[in-house]
Enzyme design. Structure first.
Site, short mmCIF file in Angstrom:
data_model
loop_
_atom_site.label_atom_id
_atom_site.label_comp_id
_atom_site.label_asym_id
_atom_site.label_seq_id
_atom_site.Cartn_x
_atom_site.Cartn_y
_atom_site.Cartn_z
N ARG A 84 0.86 -1.19 0.00
CA ARG A 84 0.00 0.00 0.00
C ARG A 84 0.89 1.24 0.00
O ARG A 84 1.80 1.36 0.82
CB ARG A 84 -0.89 -0.04 1.24
CG ARG A 84 -2.02 0.95 1.26
CD ARG A 84 -2.88 0.74 2.49
NE ARG A 84 -3.62 -0.52 2.43
CZ ARG A 84 -3.93 -1.26 3.48
NH1 ARG A 84 -3.55 -0.89 4.69
NH2 ARG A 84 -4.63 -2.36 3.34
N ARG A 193 -2.27 -0.36 18.40
CA ARG A 193 -2.78 -0.85 17.12
C ARG A 193 -2.70 0.29 16.11
O ARG A 193 -2.11 1.33 16.37
CB ARG A 193 -4.25 -1.33 17.25
CG ARG A 193 -4.45 -2.73 17.78
CD ARG A 193 -3.96 -3.83 16.83
NE ARG A 193 -4.57 -3.79 15.51
CZ ARG A 193 -5.75 -4.31 15.19
NH1 ARG A 193 -6.48 -4.91 16.12
NH2 ARG A 193 -6.20 -4.25 13.97
N LYS A 194 -3.33 0.11 14.96
CA LYS A 194 -3.32 1.15 13.94
C LYS A 194 -4.03 2.40 14.46
O LYS A 194 -4.90 2.33 15.33
CB LYS A 194 -3.99 0.64 12.67
CG LYS A 194 -5.40 0.10 12.85
CD LYS A 194 -5.84 -0.60 11.57
CE LYS A 194 -7.13 -1.38 11.78
NZ LYS A 194 -7.48 -2.17 10.61
N CYS A 461 -13.59 -3.97 6.26
CA CYS A 461 -12.67 -3.18 5.43
C CYS A 461 -13.43 -2.48 4.31
O CYS A 461 -12.98 -1.46 3.81
CB CYS A 461 -11.57 -4.08 4.87
SG CYS A 461 -10.59 -4.90 6.15
N GLY A 462 -14.58 -3.03 3.92
CA GLY A 462 -15.43 -2.38 2.94
C GLY A 462 -16.42 -1.41 3.56
O GLY A 462 -17.30 -0.90 2.87
#
Length: 574
Positions: A84, A193-194, A461-462
């Site tokens: 990415r 985490r993110k 994720c969508g």
């Protein structure tokens, strides 16, 4: 008599992750990857394949079967990798896009995806190609650093920042500053985490501050008769398996305080040791969901970290965007006289390297070589002289990047799915393309904006939790065969009707989904009140009625599948 042998305590996933992060900052160890590239795929160490690669925006690629082909909720990895590429605020030049297009053709089988965080994602990369790809990106000022991992992710913003005449302030310099100072910063290489950040001066909130870990949105106030523009602060938004809309912190953030406020919020997140005990509950939203934090207690912690008080700003001062498109598709006049932006809708975000290269050429021919990506997986060519916009629209449509599209095409979002993702349960990209074509044929001229989001598993994720119709991938038995299927959630929204979607207790095999959606939307068209849009209709209609519309008859609800073991642990979602 020998002493009793102590029982071996197995290391948890969270403990393993924390141990590996403490042992190494992957950003400082890229030479190890260069060594892997020289020695081949078999030389890649497990800790790199499973953890450290993510800090470089890299995941191992699945085998096309997804989670059902593996064990413990995770499918098998192949020899290939996904990468990415971070694009702060979605800002991109034609020279950079041409390089990405060349890399896509040379190393990624001519396939790329625009993502829901304004990134561009490549697949099919070999270990040998990774250093070459990173070197080529670095040469044009781009990097995959921080696009994955327990770090500050790509900082998103309004794709028309600095160009839109309706914006309150051009927040893109702040977004880029935050990205440059916090992304790939060794001070923040080891977060629980993110951590997703959004900054916008756009009154449409087109970067979805409601679902970011921390978000700044421009606001106006009047002090002593003088108007001042600053920011509101939201914290704790996120989707995944447990969606949560961000909490508005009751403070007015002055422009010269904005970076410090985001930096301090990131520090607060980094310091929460309780969030490091379970990977599935390690996001900052869980401070509010499970640990008793409130908007007021967070403000207290933030001011303690900053060392000064922020001006109060109650939530009642918010001006929430109306229920309007936020995607900037089509031709729109810029605040620069004589110039316009032209936004193209990229179905599913899927493009080829050839298209990227041709798009770079169009940006130079019709504009000044500047482009912007969007969180709706789309692309915008900016700074186009008004006299050239019509010709550019024809060129984009010819290229397969449509400017004039149906509501179904415009609102479609799809995650990676089983094609490449090891956690996915259902295929999404091809399904979404087919679904859009089916709905266009069945309901031509449908007159409502509709966000139709397809996600391959429970990790969202969508972004199905904020869709009008969200489809969550699963498997069911049909005619004795295990087939792709989708569980329906409806009524998700941001802005005026902000709420997470309601699971309706209805599921259907993939090939039956268009029938169900057609019944649901025809039910809306038959029952809607004057000027009632889809969000308002879903908000006033009960679950049983909507489920009956989907099924074509009254049916009992079915439970959603529980998230697979480890769901969210390694989800590549944005």
């Amino acid at each position: 008599m020998s002493a009793p042998v102590a029982a071996v305590v197995k290391e948890t996933k969270a403990q393993k992750s924390e141990r590996l992060k403490a042992a190494k900052n992957p950003w400082e160890a890229w030479d190890e990857v260069r060594q892997f590239a020289r020695e081949g795929r078999e030389s890649v160490l497990p800790e790199w394949a499973g953890t450290y690669f993510k800090w470089w925006g890299i995941y191992t690629q699945g085998d096309g079967v997804g989670a059902t082909g593996g064990v413990g909720g995770e499918g098998k990895a192949t020899e290939f990798f996904m990468m990415r590429i971070g694009l702060p605020n979605g800002i991109l030049t034609s020279a950079q896009l041409r390089v990405i297009g060349d890399l896509t053709r040379k190393y990624a089988r001519n396939l790329a995806d625009i993502t829901t965080r304004q990134n561009i994602q490549l697949h099919w990369l070999t270990i040998e190609s990774l250093p070459e790809v990173v070197d080529a990106l670095t040469a044009v000022g781009l990097s995959p650093k921080g696009a994955c991992g327990d770090v500050v992710r790509n900082v998103t913003g309004c794709p028309l920042a600095g160009l839109d005449g309706h914006e309150m302030i051009d927040a893109s310099p702040l977004a880029v500053e935050i990205a440059h100072k916090l992304t790939a910063n060794p001070e923040f290489y080891n977060l629980p985490r993110k951590f997703k950040i959004s900054v916008t001066g756009c009154s449409l909130w087109c970067s979805y501050p409601e679902i970011n870990d921390v978000a700044l949105t421009a606001m106006k106030r009047t002090v002593d008769g003088k108007e001042e523009i600053g920011y509101t602060l939201r914290v704790g938004g996120g989707l995944s398996t447990e969606p949560h809309l961000a909490v508005r912190i009751p403070a007015f953030i002055q422009q010269d305080q904005a970076y410090a406020a985001v930096h301090a919020t990131t520090e607060i997140f980094r310091e929460q040791q309780e969030l490091r005990e379970n990977r599935t509950r390690a996001r900052i939203k869980y401070l509010f969901m499970r640990h008793g934090w409130t908007a007021e207690s967070f403000l207290e912690a933030l001011e303690a970290k900053l060392g000064y008080k922020l001006d109060p700003s109650p939530v009642t001062e918010d001006v929430v965007p109306d229920d309007v498109y936020r995607d900037h598709i089509g031709i729109a006049p810029q605040r620069q006289p004589g110039l316009s932006s032209v936004g193209a809708s990229v179905l599913r975000g899927r493009v080829s390297g050839d298209q990227l290269i041709q798009l770079a050429e169009l940006a130079e021919r019709y504009g000044n070589g500047e482009l912007r990506t969007t969180i709706m997986q789309n692309i915008i060519v900016v700074n186009v002289p008004n006299a050239k916009t019509a010709e550019l629209v024809v060129a984009l449509n010819t290229l397969g990047l449509q400017v004039d599209v149906s509501a179904f095409w415009r609102g479609a979002i799809a995650c990676t799915g089983t094609e490449f993702c090891k956690l996915a349960i259902a295929e999404t990209k091809g399904f979404s393309k087919w679904l859009v074509s089916e709905m266009e044929e069945r309901l031509p001229g449908f007159d409502q904006q509709i966000k139709l989001h397809v996600t391959g598993c429970t990790n969202s994720c969508g972004q199905h939790w904020i869709a009008d119709i969200g489809l969550e991938g699963k498997k069911i038995k049909k005619d004795g065969q295990l087939v792709d299927a989708f569980y329906f959630c409806v009524g998700g929204a941001v802005g005026k009707f902000a709420r997470t979607a309601r699971p309706l207790g209805y599921r259907a095999a993939a090939d039956e989904v268009p029938d169900a959606i057609e019944r649901l939307l025809r039910g809306y068209l038959d029952a809607r009140e004057p000027d009632e849009d889809l969000r308002a209709y879903f908000a006033r209609t009960d679950d049983d009625s909507l489920r009956a519309q989907l099924a074509g008859t009254v049916v009992d609800p079915v439970e959603r599948d529980a998230p697979p073991v480890g769901a969210g642990r390694h989800a590549p979602g944005e």
